[in-house]
Design a protein around this motif. Sequence first.
Motif, PDB file in Angstrom:
ATOM      1  N   GLY A 137       0.382  27.476  -3.733  1.00 10.43           N
ATOM      2  CA  GLY A 137       1.351  26.782  -2.898  1.00 10.43           C
ATOM      3  C   GLY A 137       1.090  25.301  -2.705  1.00 10.43           C
ATOM      4  N   THR A 138       0.156  24.723  -3.451  1.00  5.79           N
ATOM      5  CA  THR A 138      -0.222  23.322  -3.284  1.00  5.79           C
ATOM      6  C   THR A 138       0.884  22.372  -3.736  1.00  5.79           C
ATOM      7  N   TYR A 139       1.037  21.266  -2.985  1.00  6.35           N
ATOM      8  CA  TYR A 139       1.959  20.203  -3.387  1.00  6.35           C
ATOM      9  C   TYR A 139       1.371  18.861  -2.988  1.00  6.35           C
ATOM     10  N   GLN A 140       1.862  17.796  -3.612  1.00 13.71           N
ATOM     11  CA  GLN A 140       1.494  16.430  -3.248  1.00 13.71           C
ATOM     12  C   GLN A 140       2.655  15.504  -3.602  1.00 13.71           C
ATOM     13  N   ILE A 141       3.042  14.682  -2.634  1.00 11.90           N
ATOM     14  CA  ILE A 141       4.085  13.678  -2.841  1.00 11.90           C
ATOM     15  C   ILE A 141       3.423  12.315  -2.689  1.00 11.90           C
ATOM     16  N   ASP A 142       3.421  11.527  -3.755  1.00 14.28           N
ATOM     17  CA  ASP A 142       2.764  10.217  -3.768  1.00 14.28           C
ATOM     18  C   ASP A 142       3.780   9.094  -3.630  1.00 14.28           C
ATOM     19  N   GLY A 143       3.256   7.874  -3.444  1.00  9.62           N
ATOM     20  CA  GLY A 143       4.087   6.677  -3.446  1.00  9.62           C
ATOM     21  C   GLY A 143       4.862   6.445  -2.160  1.00  9.62           C
ATOM     22  N   GLY A 151       6.794  27.334  -7.087  1.00  8.87           N
ATOM     23  CA  GLY A 151       8.125  26.925  -7.522  1.00  8.87           C
ATOM     24  C   GLY A 151       9.077  26.575  -6.400  1.00  8.87           C
ATOM     25  N   ALA A 152       8.569  26.012  -5.318  1.00  9.45           N
ATOM     26  CA  ALA A 152       9.432  25.573  -4.226  1.00  9.45           C
ATOM     27  C   ALA A 152       9.615  24.064  -4.296  1.00  9.45           C
ATOM     28  N   GLN A 153      10.787  23.599  -3.905  1.00  6.72           N
ATOM     29  CA  GLN A 153      11.028  22.168  -3.821  1.00  6.72           C
ATOM     30  C   GLN A 153      10.499  21.691  -2.469  1.00  6.72           C
ATOM     31  N   VAL A 154       9.685  20.632  -2.489  1.00  7.73           N
ATOM     32  CA  VAL A 154       9.138  20.046  -1.274  1.00  7.73           C
ATOM     33  C   VAL A 154       9.698  18.628  -1.170  1.00  7.73           C
ATOM     34  N   HIS A 164       0.840  -1.194   0.000  1.00  9.72           N
ATOM     35  CA  HIS A 164       0.000   0.000   0.000  1.00  9.72           C
ATOM     36  C   HIS A 164       0.880   1.251   0.000  1.00  9.72           C
ATOM     37  N   LYS A 165       0.429   2.256  -0.687  1.00  8.00           N
ATOM     38  CA  LYS A 165       1.185   3.504  -0.790  1.00  8.00           C
ATOM     39  C   LYS A 165       0.330   4.659  -0.296  1.00  8.00           C
ATOM     40  N   GLY A 166       0.977   5.634   0.285  1.00  9.55           N
ATOM     41  CA  GLY A 166       0.286   6.816   0.779  1.00  9.55           C
ATOM     42  C   GLY A 166       0.814   8.064   0.117  1.00  9.55           C
ATOM     43  N   SER A 167       0.285   9.195   0.553  1.00  9.31           N
ATOM     44  CA  SER A 167       0.740  10.473   0.014  1.00  9.31           C
ATOM     45  C   SER A 167       0.692  11.533   1.110  1.00  9.31           C
ATOM     46  N   ILE A 168       1.451  12.573   0.887  1.00  8.64           N
ATOM     47  CA  ILE A 168       1.450  13.747   1.760  1.00  8.64           C
ATOM     48  C   ILE A 168       1.126  14.932   0.864  1.00  8.64           C
ATOM     49  N   SER A 169       0.210  15.769   1.307  1.00  4.68           N
ATOM     50  CA  SER A 169      -0.117  16.960   0.528  1.00  4.68           C
ATOM     51  C   SER A 169      -0.319  18.133   1.468  1.00  4.68           C
ATOM     52  N   GLY A 170      -0.220  19.317   0.916  1.00  5.65           N
ATOM     53  CA  GLY A 170      -0.413  20.522   1.704  1.00  5.65           C
ATOM     54  C   GLY A 170      -0.203  21.755   0.864  1.00  5.65           C
ATOM     55  N   GLN A 171       0.029  22.857   1.525  1.00  6.00           N
ATOM     56  CA  GLN A 171       0.270  24.126   0.848  1.00  6.00           C
ATOM     57  C   GLN A 171       1.499  24.789   1.449  1.00  6.00           C
ATOM     58  N   ILE A 172       2.210  25.534   0.616  1.00  7.61           N
ATOM     59  CA  ILE A 172       3.402  26.260   1.035  1.00  7.61           C
ATOM     60  C   ILE A 172       3.031  27.741   1.119  1.00  7.61           C
TER      61      ILE A 172
END
Length: 121
Positions: free
Chosen positions: A63-69, A30-33, A2-10
């Motif tokens: 500022g939205t981002y999402q890191i999957d997997g 344009g920020a690296q998260v 199973h894989k999860g993700s983290i998301s939020g705003q900068i």
Amino acid sequence: MHKGSISGQIFPANPLALPASPPGVTGVFGAQVVAMDAASGAVVGATIGGWSCAAPGPAQFDGTYQIDGLALGHSYTVYAEALNGAVDPSQFVNAIVSLCRNTVSDPGWPPLQGCVVPRWT
């Protein structure tokens, strides 16, 4: 597995740092998260954050981002850093144009659905 993700705003530490114009810029673009495994310190995922999209547009520079997997059952440390100086803004231009459909880049696109590319400072 199973894989999860983290998301939020900068958001900037100082909200007054956001440009007064163009309208629609509510977060850092344009920020690296980066997500690091809290136990090992290993980097396990990263993305360039700063926008979200909902059909038919326009892109929102919020500022939205999402890191999957990401593996479930782990703790992560997440940090964001602006790419000021590390990357030249011209390296983002082609990516931004595809996000920002407007009457200049896409003749016939409804003006109210267009967006303005944020200024690089």
